[in-house]
Design an enzyme around this catalytic site. Structure first.
Site, PDB file in Angstrom:
ATOM      1  N   ASP A   8       0.865  -1.175   0.000  1.00  0.00           N
ATOM      2  CA  ASP A   8       0.000   0.000   0.000  1.00  0.00           C
ATOM      3  C   ASP A   8       0.908   1.234   0.000  1.00  0.00           C
ATOM      4  O   ASP A   8       2.134   1.125  -0.202  1.00  0.00           O
ATOM      5  CB  ASP A   8      -0.990  -0.035   1.186  1.00  0.00           C
ATOM      6  CG  ASP A   8      -0.295   0.119   2.537  1.00  0.00           C
ATOM      7  OD1 ASP A   8       0.956   0.188   2.585  1.00  0.00           O
ATOM      8  OD2 ASP A   8      -1.010   0.181   3.561  1.00  0.00           O
ATOM      9  N   CYS A  65       3.323  -3.207   4.013  1.00  0.00           N
ATOM     10  CA  CYS A  65       2.476  -2.077   4.386  1.00  0.00           C
ATOM     11  C   CYS A  65       3.188  -1.376   5.546  1.00  0.00           C
ATOM     12  O   CYS A  65       4.392  -1.547   5.717  1.00  0.00           O
ATOM     13  CB  CYS A  65       1.048  -2.520   4.712  1.00  0.00           C
ATOM     14  SG  CYS A  65       0.855  -3.632   6.108  1.00  0.00           S
ATOM     15  N   THR A  67       2.946  -1.775   8.823  1.00  0.00           N
ATOM     16  CA  THR A  67       3.391  -2.728   9.843  1.00  0.00           C
ATOM     17  C   THR A  67       3.603  -4.136   9.299  1.00  0.00           C
ATOM     18  O   THR A  67       4.204  -4.978   9.981  1.00  0.00           O
ATOM     19  CB  THR A  67       2.339  -2.852  10.955  1.00  0.00           C
ATOM     20  OG1 THR A  67       1.110  -3.294  10.351  1.00  0.00           O
ATOM     21  CG2 THR A  67       2.117  -1.514  11.654  1.00  0.00           C
ATOM     22  N   GLY A  70      -1.615  -5.778   8.451  1.00  0.00           N
ATOM     23  CA  GLY A  70      -2.825  -5.791   7.625  1.00  0.00           C
ATOM     24  C   GLY A  70      -2.637  -6.649   6.389  1.00  0.00           C
ATOM     25  O   GLY A  70      -3.559  -7.378   5.976  1.00  0.00           O
ATOM     26  N   HIS A  98       9.982 -24.187   8.786  1.00  0.00           N
ATOM     27  CA  HIS A  98       8.966 -24.897   9.574  1.00  0.00           C
ATOM     28  C   HIS A  98       7.539 -24.679   9.086  1.00  0.00           C
ATOM     29  O   HIS A  98       6.718 -25.597   9.175  1.00  0.00           O
ATOM     30  CB  HIS A  98       9.036 -24.453  11.041  1.00  0.00           C
ATOM     31  CG  HIS A  98      10.265 -24.898  11.752  1.00  0.00           C
ATOM     32  ND1 HIS A  98      10.379 -24.921  13.130  1.00  0.00           N
ATOM     33  CD2 HIS A  98      11.463 -25.347  11.282  1.00  0.00           C
ATOM     34  CE1 HIS A  98      11.578 -25.351  13.475  1.00  0.00           C
ATOM     35  NE2 HIS A  98      12.261 -25.608  12.374  1.00  0.00           N
ATOM     36  N   ASN A  99       7.240 -23.469   8.613  1.00  0.00           N
ATOM     37  CA  ASN A  99       5.849 -23.136   8.277  1.00  0.00           C
ATOM     38  C   ASN A  99       5.580 -23.127   6.775  1.00  0.00           C
ATOM     39  O   ASN A  99       4.434 -22.916   6.371  1.00  0.00           O
ATOM     40  CB  ASN A  99       5.464 -21.761   8.846  1.00  0.00           C
ATOM     41  CG  ASN A  99       5.852 -21.588  10.299  1.00  0.00           C
ATOM     42  OD1 ASN A  99       6.644 -20.708  10.639  1.00  0.00           O
ATOM     43  ND2 ASN A  99       5.321 -22.437  11.162  1.00  0.00           N
ATOM     44  N   ARG A 132       8.525 -33.705  10.031  1.00  0.00           N
ATOM     45  CA  ARG A 132       7.585 -33.563  11.143  1.00  0.00           C
ATOM     46  C   ARG A 132       6.699 -32.333  11.002  1.00  0.00           C
ATOM     47  O   ARG A 132       5.650 -32.259  11.634  1.00  0.00           O
ATOM     48  CB  ARG A 132       8.335 -33.511  12.479  1.00  0.00           C
ATOM     49  CG  ARG A 132       9.126 -32.232  12.700  1.00  0.00           C
ATOM     50  CD  ARG A 132       9.984 -32.303  13.948  1.00  0.00           C
ATOM     51  NE  ARG A 132      10.596 -31.041  14.305  1.00  0.00           N
ATOM     52  CZ  ARG A 132      11.695 -30.525  13.723  1.00  0.00           C
ATOM     53  NH1 ARG A 132      12.275 -31.180  12.721  1.00  0.00           N
ATOM     54  NH2 ARG A 132      12.196 -29.373  14.122  1.00  0.00           N
ATOM     55  N   HIS A 133       7.114 -31.397  10.171  1.00  0.00           N
ATOM     56  CA  HIS A 133       6.324 -30.169  10.014  1.00  0.00           C
ATOM     57  C   HIS A 133       5.117 -30.361   9.103  1.00  0.00           C
ATOM     58  O   HIS A 133       4.167 -29.590   9.178  1.00  0.00           O
ATOM     59  CB  HIS A 133       7.196 -29.045   9.459  1.00  0.00           C
ATOM     60  CG  HIS A 133       8.387 -28.755  10.321  1.00  0.00           C
ATOM     61  ND1 HIS A 133       8.276 -28.247  11.602  1.00  0.00           N
ATOM     62  CD2 HIS A 133       9.715 -28.940  10.093  1.00  0.00           C
ATOM     63  CE1 HIS A 133       9.483 -28.117  12.119  1.00  0.00           C
ATOM     64  NE2 HIS A 133      10.370 -28.534  11.239  1.00  0.00           N
TER      65      HIS A 133
END
Ligand code: RB5
Length: 145
Positions: A8, A65, A67, A70, A98-99, A132-133
């Site tokens: 943005d 953005c 922060t 959002g 991991h994610n 394992r993830h």
């Protein structure tokens, strides 16, 4: 790497800086806006980048953005997206390992340009570990259904 980038108005300057830097490293970056630093709504660009990732038009997404919050909240509403807002290189690496995060969100009002480059480098250099993830990722993505 093909990267879809969006911001943005509050993330515009950092987006432009990072696109220039990523292009210099040889990455293909598609800028999905905002094209100018006029006040605008971050969900519009979060959805555009998320759809590019989900459709396979981009390998990864980068959203900025003020922060990063959002953008991450909006992107995570799109099925198939795992967006992570981070302010440090350790977390950027971990969220790939991991994610299996497919979108990185950064706050221009939080992170300086130099640290932002370190964060993006850590994120792009790390590969998802699987193992394992995967069961945890599967459970997370099942929430969408
Ligand atoms: C815009 O003022 C600001 O709210 C936005 O860039 C972002 O920080 C929201 O999460």
């Amino acid at each position: 790497m093909r990267i879809a980038a969006g911001s943005d108005h509050a993330g515009f300057t950092l987006k432009q800086d990072l696109i220039t830097w990523l292009n210099g490293l040889g990455h293909e970056v598609v800028d999905l806006g905002t094209p100018v630093k006029e006040r605008c709504d971050y969900p519009d660009y979060a959805v555009a980048v998320s759809q590019a990732v989900v459709n396979g038009d981009a390998d990864w997404g980068l959203l900025i953005c003020g922060t990063g919050i959002g953008m991450s909240m909006s992107a995570n509403k799109v099925n198939g997206i795992r967006a992570a807002v981070v302010s440090d290189a350790f977390s950027a690496r971990a969220t790939r390992l991991h994610n299996d995060a497919n979108i990185l969100c950064i706050g221009e009002r939080v992170v300086g340009a130099g640290l932002a480059q370190e964060i993006v480098s850590a994120w792009l250099d790390a590969d998802y570990e699987g193992g394992r993830h995967q069961n945890r990722i599967d459970k997370m993505m099942d929430i969408e259904n």
